[in-house]
Design an enzyme around this catalytic site. Sequence first.
Site, PDB file in Angstrom:
ATOM      1  N   GLU A 122       7.834   9.928   5.319  1.00 26.20           N
ATOM      2  CA  GLU A 122       8.134   8.581   4.814  1.00 26.20           C
ATOM      3  C   GLU A 122       6.864   8.009   4.217  1.00 26.20           C
ATOM      4  O   GLU A 122       5.769   8.291   4.710  1.00 26.20           O
ATOM      5  CB  GLU A 122       8.539   7.618   5.939  1.00 26.20           C
TER       6      GLU A 122
ATOM      7  N   TYR B 139       2.438  13.030  -3.777  1.00 24.37           N
ATOM      8  CA  TYR B 139       3.472  13.898  -3.195  1.00 24.37           C
ATOM      9  C   TYR B 139       4.311  14.564  -4.287  1.00 24.37           C
ATOM     10  O   TYR B 139       4.663  15.739  -4.169  1.00 24.37           O
ATOM     11  CB  TYR B 139       4.377  13.090  -2.259  1.00 24.37           C
TER      12      TYR B 139
HETATM   13  C1  LIG Z   1      -2.618  10.062  -0.664  1.00 31.09           C
HETATM   14  C2  LIG Z   1      -3.969  10.747  -0.375  1.00 31.09           C
HETATM   15  C3  LIG Z   1      -3.857  11.503   0.944  1.00 31.09           C
HETATM   16  C4  LIG Z   1      -4.256  11.738  -1.497  1.00 31.09           C
HETATM   17  O1  LIG Z   1      -5.480  12.392  -1.241  1.00 31.09           O
HETATM   18  P1  LIG Z   1      -6.562  12.625  -2.424  1.00 31.09           P
HETATM   19  O2  LIG Z   1      -7.641  13.465  -1.859  1.00 31.09           O
HETATM   20  O3  LIG Z   1      -6.942  11.320  -2.996  1.00 31.09           O
HETATM   21  O4  LIG Z   1      -5.659  13.443  -3.466  1.00 31.09           O
HETATM   22  P2  LIG Z   1      -6.095  14.535  -4.545  1.00 31.09           P
HETATM   23  O5  LIG Z   1      -7.434  14.229  -5.085  1.00 31.09           O
HETATM   24  O6  LIG Z   1      -5.867  15.895  -3.992  1.00 31.09           O
HETATM   25  O7  LIG Z   1      -4.960  14.299  -5.620  1.00 31.09           O
HETATM   26  C5  LIG Z   1      -5.108  13.265  -6.570  1.00 31.09           C
HETATM   27  C6  LIG Z   1      -3.758  12.731  -6.933  1.00 31.09           C
HETATM   28  O8  LIG Z   1      -3.286  11.838  -5.915  1.00 31.09           O
HETATM   29  C7  LIG Z   1      -2.839  10.611  -6.507  1.00 31.09           C
HETATM   30  N1  LIG Z   1      -3.871   9.591  -6.172  1.00 31.09           N
HETATM   31  C8  LIG Z   1      -4.635   9.615  -5.047  1.00 31.09           C
HETATM   32  N2  LIG Z   1      -5.452   8.547  -5.027  1.00 31.09           N
HETATM   33  C9  LIG Z   1      -5.225   7.831  -6.119  1.00 31.09           C
HETATM   34  C10 LIG Z   1      -5.768   6.622  -6.624  1.00 31.09           C
HETATM   35  N3  LIG Z   1      -6.710   5.928  -5.979  1.00 31.09           N
HETATM   36  N4  LIG Z   1      -5.314   6.190  -7.817  1.00 31.09           N
HETATM   37  C11 LIG Z   1      -4.371   6.858  -8.481  1.00 31.09           C
HETATM   38  N5  LIG Z   1      -3.806   8.013  -8.032  1.00 31.09           N
HETATM   39  C12 LIG Z   1      -4.230   8.500  -6.866  1.00 31.09           C
HETATM   40  C13 LIG Z   1      -2.721  10.902  -7.989  1.00 31.09           C
HETATM   41  O9  LIG Z   1      -1.464  11.512  -8.210  1.00 31.09           O
HETATM   42  C14 LIG Z   1      -3.835  11.906  -8.188  1.00 31.09           C
HETATM   43  O10 LIG Z   1      -3.613  12.713  -9.291  1.00 31.09           O
HETATM   44  P3  LIG Z   1      -4.553  12.516 -10.609  1.00 31.09           P
HETATM   45  O11 LIG Z   1      -5.961  12.721 -10.135  1.00 31.09           O
HETATM   46  O12 LIG Z   1      -4.074  13.566 -11.542  1.00 31.09           O
HETATM   47  O13 LIG Z   1      -4.290  11.129 -11.060  1.00 31.09           O
HETATM   48  C15 LIG Z   1      -5.111   9.736  -0.319  1.00 31.09           C
HETATM   49  O14 LIG Z   1      -5.132   8.990  -1.507  1.00 31.09           O
HETATM   50  C16 LIG Z   1      -5.099   8.796   0.868  1.00 31.09           C
HETATM   51  O15 LIG Z   1      -5.668   9.085   1.917  1.00 31.09           O
HETATM   52  N6  LIG Z   1      -4.491   7.607   0.736  1.00 31.09           N
HETATM   53  C17 LIG Z   1      -4.505   6.613   1.797  1.00 31.09           C
HETATM   54  C18 LIG Z   1      -3.637   7.012   2.954  1.00 31.09           C
HETATM   55  C19 LIG Z   1      -2.216   7.207   2.531  1.00 31.09           C
HETATM   56  O16 LIG Z   1      -1.669   6.467   1.756  1.00 31.09           O
HETATM   57  N7  LIG Z   1      -1.578   8.266   3.082  1.00 31.09           N
HETATM   58  C20 LIG Z   1      -0.193   8.565   2.833  1.00 31.09           C
HETATM   59  C21 LIG Z   1       0.630   7.779   3.794  1.00 31.09           C
HETATM   60  S1  LIG Z   1       2.369   8.262   3.691  1.00 31.09           S
END
Ligand SMILES: CC(C)(COP(=O)(O)OP(=O)(O)OC[C@H]1O[C@@H](n2cnc3c(N)ncnc32)[C@H](O)[C@@H]1OP(=O)(O)O)[C@@H](O)C(=O)NCCC(=O)NCCS
Length: 147
Positions: free
Chosen positions: A105, A117
Site C-alpha cells: 500500500e 513502483y
Molecule cells: C520511494 C523510494 C524508496 C525510492 O528510492 P530511491 O533510492 O529514491 O529510488 P531510485 O533512485 O532507485 O529510483 C528513482 C525513481 O524513483 C522515483 N523517485 C524517487 N524519489 C523521487 C523524487 N524525490 N522525485 C521524483 N521521483 C522520485 C522516480 O520514479 C525515480 O525515477 P527517475 O530518477 O527516472 O525520475 C525513496 O524515494 C524513499 O525512501 N521515499 C520515502 C519513503 C517512502 O515513500 N517509501 C514508500 C512508502 S510506501
Amino acid sequence: MMTNIRLSNPSDLKSLLVIENNTNPSPWTEKQMQSSFDVGHHSFLCEDNNENVIGFVIYVAVEQEAHLLNIAVDNNYQKKGIGSILVNHLKKQVQAMGINLITLEVRVSNTNAISFYKKHDFIEDAIRANYYSKPKPEDALLMSARL
Ligand SMILES: CC(C)(COP(=O)(O)OP(=O)(O)OC[C@H]1O[C@@H](n2cnc3c(N)ncnc32)[C@H](O)[C@@H]1OP(=O)(O)O)[C@@H](O)C(=O)NCCC(=O)NCCS
C-alpha cells in the site's frame, strides 16, 4: 557508490528509525519497529562503504504472497538507484522462497513512490479509502507485482 546489502538485526533498530523518521509522514515508533523484529518480519538493509545504513526493506511472507511493509532510503541518498537495488533484491529473495506476488500500500499523495513502483513493474489494483489516519486521513493505493 559502493553499497552492500545485508540482513537487518535488532542492533540496527536505531539506524532504521533515523531513516524512518526522516522519510515517513507517520513514522513507525521504536516499539513498532522492535515488535516487527520480534514477530519475525523479514528485513534487509543497504549500507555504504563506511557501513552507514542508507536504506532498508521490511516485508512479511504469508503463503504465496510477500507484503512490503516498509521501504525507505535516507533523504540524502534518494534518486541514486538505492531503492531500485532494494526492490530488485526483494524480488530475488522472495522468488527464491517460491513466492511470485508482491503486494503493498502507498499513500495516494506519494507520487514519487508510486512512479518508483511503476518503474519496477507494480500495477495499480485498488484504492482503499482512508487507509491512513495520521497525520491526516488519506487513501491508500494498493499495488502489486507478479514475478
Ligand atoms: C520511494 C523510494 C524508496 C525510492 O528510492 P530511491 O533510492 O529514491 O529510488 P531510485 O533512485 O532507485 O529510483 C528513482 C525513481 O524513483 C522515483 N523517485 C524517487 N524519489 C523521487 C523524487 N524525490 N522525485 C521524483 N521521483 C522520485 C522516480 O520514479 C525515480 O525515477 P527517475 O530518477 O527516472 O525520475 C525513496 O524515494 C524513499 O525512501 N521515499 C520515502 C519513503 C517512502 O515513500 N517509501 C514508500 C512508502 S510506501
